[in-house]
Design a protein around this motif. Structure first.
Motif, PDB file in Angstrom:
ATOM      1  N   ARG A 149       0.959  -1.123  -0.048  1.00 52.69           N
ATOM      2  CA  ARG A 149      -0.014   0.212   0.252  1.00 52.69           C
ATOM      3  C   ARG A 149       1.381   0.705  -0.218  1.00 52.69           C
ATOM      4  NH1 ARG A 149      -2.513  -0.692   4.504  1.00 52.69           N
ATOM      5  NH2 ARG A 149      -4.000  -2.077   3.242  1.00 52.69           N
ATOM      6  N   VAL A 150       1.422   1.297   1.115  1.00 52.92           N
ATOM      7  CA  VAL A 150       2.613   2.240   0.953  1.00 52.92           C
ATOM      8  C   VAL A 150       3.274   2.402  -0.078  1.00 52.92           C
ATOM      9  CG1 VAL A 150       5.164   3.729   2.158  1.00 52.92           C
ATOM     10  CG2 VAL A 150       2.803   2.235   3.296  1.00 52.92           C
ATOM     11  N   LYS A 151       4.461   1.397  -0.391  1.00 52.18           N
ATOM     12  CA  LYS A 151       5.185   1.297  -1.189  1.00 52.18           C
ATOM     13  C   LYS A 151       4.387   1.924  -3.298  1.00 52.18           C
ATOM     14  CE  LYS A 151       8.716  -1.451  -4.096  1.00 52.18           C
ATOM     15  NZ  LYS A 151       8.244  -1.860  -5.512  1.00 52.18           N
ATOM     16  N   SER A 152       3.437   0.542  -3.195  1.00 52.80           N
ATOM     17  CA  SER A 152       2.233   1.711  -4.350  1.00 52.80           C
ATOM     18  C   SER A 152       1.958   2.940  -4.259  1.00 52.80           C
ATOM     19  CB  SER A 152       1.442   0.509  -4.880  1.00 52.80           C
ATOM     20  OG  SER A 152       1.999  -0.398  -4.677  1.00 52.80           O
ATOM     21  N   THR A 153       1.472   3.512  -3.339  1.00 49.29           N
ATOM     22  CA  THR A 153       1.052   4.974  -3.544  1.00 49.29           C
ATOM     23  C   THR A 153       2.115   5.901  -4.340  1.00 49.29           C
ATOM     24  OG1 THR A 153      -0.193   4.284  -1.592  1.00 49.29           O
ATOM     25  CG2 THR A 153       0.208   6.765  -2.072  1.00 49.29           C
ATOM     26  N   LEU A 154       3.413   5.892  -3.485  1.00 50.43           N
ATOM     27  CA  LEU A 154       4.287   6.594  -3.326  1.00 50.43           C
ATOM     28  C   LEU A 154       4.645   6.417  -5.105  1.00 50.43           C
ATOM     29  CD1 LEU A 154       6.271   5.426  -0.185  1.00 50.43           C
ATOM     30  CD2 LEU A 154       5.459   8.255  -1.357  1.00 50.43           C
ATOM     31  N   GLU A 155       4.829   5.332  -5.511  1.00 51.66           N
ATOM     32  CA  GLU A 155       5.355   4.888  -6.887  1.00 51.66           C
ATOM     33  C   GLU A 155       4.699   5.828  -7.636  1.00 51.66           C
ATOM     34  OE1 GLU A 155       6.768   1.373  -7.318  1.00 51.66           O
ATOM     35  OE2 GLU A 155       8.865   1.156  -6.961  1.00 51.66           O
ATOM     36  N   ILE A 536     -11.090  -8.210   5.502  1.00 49.34           N
ATOM     37  CA  ILE A 536     -11.714  -6.478   4.677  1.00 49.34           C
ATOM     38  C   ILE A 536     -12.188  -6.442   5.746  1.00 49.34           C
ATOM     39  CG2 ILE A 536     -12.528  -6.676   2.569  1.00 49.34           C
ATOM     40  CD1 ILE A 536     -10.883  -9.274   1.654  1.00 49.34           C
ATOM     41  N   ARG A 537     -13.217  -7.193   6.448  1.00 46.76           N
ATOM     42  CA  ARG A 537     -14.505  -5.787   6.928  1.00 46.76           C
ATOM     43  C   ARG A 537     -13.843  -5.608   8.343  1.00 46.76           C
ATOM     44  NH1 ARG A 537     -20.002  -8.540   9.731  1.00 46.76           N
ATOM     45  NH2 ARG A 537     -20.714  -6.524  10.667  1.00 46.76           N
ATOM     46  N   ARG A 538     -13.414  -5.660   8.801  1.00 43.99           N
ATOM     47  CA  ARG A 538     -12.203  -4.746   9.988  1.00 43.99           C
ATOM     48  C   ARG A 538     -11.580  -3.695   9.357  1.00 43.99           C
ATOM     49  NH1 ARG A 538     -12.130  -7.406  15.946  1.00 43.99           N
ATOM     50  NH2 ARG A 538     -13.998  -8.367  16.006  1.00 43.99           N
ATOM     51  N   LEU A 539     -10.932  -4.126   8.528  1.00 48.61           N
ATOM     52  CA  LEU A 539      -9.772  -2.908   8.123  1.00 48.61           C
ATOM     53  C   LEU A 539     -10.548  -2.009   6.727  1.00 48.61           C
ATOM     54  CD1 LEU A 539      -7.460  -5.276   5.683  1.00 48.61           C
ATOM     55  CD2 LEU A 539      -6.455  -3.653   8.052  1.00 48.61           C
ATOM     56  N   GLY A 540     -11.114  -2.065   6.541  1.00 50.87           N
ATOM     57  CA  GLY A 540     -12.562  -1.073   5.335  1.00 50.87           C
ATOM     58  C   GLY A 540     -11.800  -1.011   4.545  1.00 50.87           C
ATOM     59  N   ARG A 541     -10.516  -1.915   3.929  1.00 50.69           N
ATOM     60  CA  ARG A 541      -9.943  -1.297   2.504  1.00 50.69           C
ATOM     61  C   ARG A 541      -9.551  -2.635   1.703  1.00 50.69           C
ATOM     62  NH1 ARG A 541      -5.179   1.256   6.547  1.00 50.69           N
ATOM     63  NH2 ARG A 541      -4.192  -1.088   7.137  1.00 50.69           N
ATOM     64  N   HIS A 542      -8.832  -2.375   0.923  1.00 53.64           N
ATOM     65  CA  HIS A 542      -8.012  -3.600   0.321  1.00 53.64           C
ATOM     66  C   HIS A 542      -7.129  -3.769   1.241  1.00 53.64           C
ATOM     67  CE1 HIS A 542     -10.320  -3.807  -3.648  1.00 53.64           C
ATOM     68  NE2 HIS A 542     -10.077  -2.238  -3.566  1.00 53.64           N
ATOM     69  N   ALA A 543      -7.250  -5.482   1.422  1.00 52.80           N
ATOM     70  CA  ALA A 543      -6.192  -5.504   2.463  1.00 52.80           C
ATOM     71  C   ALA A 543      -4.533  -6.093   1.945  1.00 52.80           C
ATOM     72  CB  ALA A 543      -6.189  -7.122   2.389  1.00 52.80           C
ATOM     73  N   VAL A 544      -3.584  -5.165   1.810  1.00 50.41           N
ATOM     74  CA  VAL A 544      -1.812  -6.079   1.949  1.00 50.41           C
ATOM     75  C   VAL A 544      -1.400  -6.815   3.088  1.00 50.41           C
ATOM     76  CG1 VAL A 544      -2.163  -3.518   0.674  1.00 50.41           C
ATOM     77  CG2 VAL A 544      -0.738  -3.839   2.472  1.00 50.41           C
ATOM     78  N   GLU A 545      -0.099  -7.321   2.669  1.00 51.83           N
ATOM     79  CA  GLU A 545       0.718  -8.585   3.373  1.00 51.83           C
ATOM     80  C   GLU A 545       1.600  -7.257   4.409  1.00 51.83           C
ATOM     81  OE1 GLU A 545       5.006 -11.059   3.016  1.00 51.83           O
ATOM     82  OE2 GLU A 545       3.684 -10.482   0.799  1.00 51.83           O
TER      83      GLU A 545
END
Length: 583
Positions: A149-155, A536-545
């Motif tokens: 999530r972090v790496k892809s957002t920055l790139e 996924i329900r508790r995260l409320g977003r797409h999951a990443v490793e």
């Protein structure tokens, strides 16, 4: 002729010295891009080289060409699956984030330098966007593995934020040089045109180039030249019709890289070298262009502006953009910190110089100083900050090497190399029976090398520590096989139990079964859910490793996702040692 030879000799020496010195920067933890800048400055008029170079037009051409190649390479290596988790936040940062950063920083710059507010806002717009060359280089060579999530957002942000930065610089230059000539609607249309034409030509050009790559049969070295020349055509044509060439060539690379074919690996190998050459050449040219003493004249105020950007303007903009994106606070903090500045601000600062904007030399020198501070402070702390802010996930066990062999238009064989580790599950085993046990009948042992020589494969062959084993196996088996060859009798999950948890459970296991086994308190309606759906329900977003949720004193952590981005393994971390759970 002697002049030409002298230029070629000088260029070769500068690149040669820079590459050799890269080993020193790696030991010191400094960004290699900073080294290229420093070498260029040392070769300049106030350095040991004494070269007088003030050709802004040539530098602009070199920088545009280099940035186009770097963005093409970045697009080729960006997986489309990352768009699921990062497109929306990255797009917000690439548009609203650039504007917010420039507005906050512009107010500070106007006060700090005592200039007209338009000059202050122009300076802020120049340094307001992150740089693709710096982000791609430093994240991929940081030595740490960031969560997707972090790496892809920055790139993706760094690859897509140039249109907004260019538009803001263009708008401010127009307001300074020709006040009142255009209204807000005209600038809005300009932005939409940049984004729309850039996206359209990039996707269409990428689709055409990908189709050509799959159909043509060329000498291996020509595939990369085809893609580079085609990418530059897309870049230049898009600029000529009023679109964003930078966005277009990044999207073209993304299209090509995600439509893999027999030539993709040839392209990626050559593009890696071309991207490094582009970065080196661009930063060397920019280093030659600057006069260090002039930069140092503005050092106190440039430092103040750089740190205000890093500690106030960028974090405020990131917080605003990610406020409703369900990012964890530590992720927001890291994205704020890795707002790396590089070649793009310097290139943007050349534009006002060429247009004759008042105080343009001040803008260029301050932008250069901000870039140096960013590379020195932020660039050198990319891995340290990642560990401190806990956005790192453990490295995967992977093959030592892999080769994709195309045996038809659409069929491939994955050839992978592993090394037999001390006390691994592979040590002492017959290769064929071991591979069939670990990966099933679709995997085969192709060769075993011992001390660089092939070992005959028969029923009496046994693998020894240090052997290089080449296997033909499906790509999805790569990590599992790597665990079997890893040193020790502990698999990767046990080695990383502190992160993922002591046990592993299937993603489709009913949450109610886990709750019954461990006495967990679930919310209404959660007992019937598979564990993956519960996460996924508790995260409320797409999951990443690496994503995790707490249920009482227990933690569930996403352990692995399949090729479709779906959770298929979950780690369970218990408050105390408990018997192994089998679900």
């Amino acid at each position: 002729m002697s002049f030409i030879n002298g230029v070629l000799l000088l260029g070769g020496v500068l690149l040669f010295v820079s590459v050799l010195a890269s080993t020193l920067t790696a030991r010191l933890g400094l960004p290699l891009l900073l080294l290229f800048l420093v070498v260029g400055m040392l070769a300049g008029e106030e350095g040991v080289g004494g070269i007088v170079f003030h050709d802004f037009s040539t530098t602009m051409l070199v920088a545009q060409l280099a940035l186009a190649v770097i963005l093409l390479d970045g697009g080729l290596r960006t997986r489309a699956s990352t768009l699921r988790v990062a497109f929306k936040p990255a797009a917000t940062l690439a548009t609203l984030g650039v504007v917010a950063t420039a507005l906050v920083l512009g107010v500070f710059a106007t006060w700090l330098f005592g200039v007209d507010w338009r000059i202050g806002l122009l300076l802020a717009a120049i340094v307001g966007s992150t740089d693709a060359a710096a982000v791609f280089s430093l994240l991929r060579n940081s030595g740490v593995r960031l969560n997707d999530r972090v790496k892809s957002t920055l790139e993706i942000e760094s690859g897509a934020n140039d249109p907004m930065a260019i538009l803001m610089v263009t708008v401010m230059v127009q307001m300074i040089m020709n006040p009142g000539e255009r209204d807000g609607w005209a600038y809005g249309v300009m932005l939409l045109q940049q984004l729309a034409f850039g996206a359209l030509t990039g996707l269409l050009g990428g689709w055409i180039l990908a189709a050509l790559l799959a159909r043509l049969r060329l000498a291996e070295g020509l595939y990369a030249l085809l893609i580079v020349s085609g990418g530059l055509m897309v870049f230049a044509a898009t600029n000529m019709i009023g679109g964003s060439g930078f966005l277009a060539i990044y999207l073209a690379g993304l299209m090509i890289g995600n439509r893999r074919c027999h030539a993709t690996e040839h392209v990626l190998r050559v593009m890696d070298g071309l991207a490094w050459l582009s970065q080196a050449g661009m930063f060397l040219a920019l280093g030659l262009l600057v006069t260090p003493s002039h930069v140092f004249d503005h050092a106190p105020r440039a430092l103040a502006m750089a740190f205000f950007l890093m500690l106030v303007a960028r974090p405020a903009a990131v917080w605003l953009c990610l406020l409703k994106q369900r990012f964890a606070p530590n992720e927001v903090a890291y994205i704020s910190w890795v707002g790396l500045r590089g070649a793009v601000p310097i290139v943007l600062a050349i534009y006002p110089l060429m247009m004759g904007v008042p105080h343009s030399l001040l803008l260029f020198e301050v932008a250069f100083a901000v870039v140096i501070v960013s590379l020195l402070v932020q660039g050198s702390t990319v891995p340290v900050a990642a560990r401190l802010l806990k956005v790192v996930v453990p490295p995967r066990n992977e093959p030592v090497d892999r080769v994709e062999v195309w045996v038809g238009r659409n069929e491939t064989l994955d050839l992978m190399e592993y090394r037999v580790g001390h006390l691994s599950r592979a040590e002492g085993m017959q290769p064929d029976s071991f591979v069939e046990r670990e990966a099933g009948p679709e995997a085969r042992c192709a060769a075993v090398l011992r001390h660089g020589k092939a070992v005959p494969l028969n029923r009496a062959t046994r693998m020894r520590e240090g052997d290089a084993v080449w296997l033909i196996a499906p790509d999805e088996m790569a990590e599992r096989l790597a665990e079997a060859f890893a040193p020790g009798r502990e698999n990767e999950l046990s080695a990383n139990a502190g992160f993922f948890g002591e046990f592993t459970v299937a993603a489709d296991c009913p949450a109610g079964d886990l709750a019954t086994a461990y006495g967990l308190a679930l919310e209404d309606g959660e007992a019937a859910l598979p564990l993956a759906s519960l996460l996924i329900r508790r995260l409320g977003r797409h999951a990443v490793e690496g994503d995790r949720v707490s249920i009482g004193a227990f933690e569930l952590t996403v352990r692995h996702l399949n090729s479709r981005g779906e959770i298929d393994k979950i780690g369970l971390k218990c408050p105390t040692a408990l018997p192994m759970l089998r679900l």
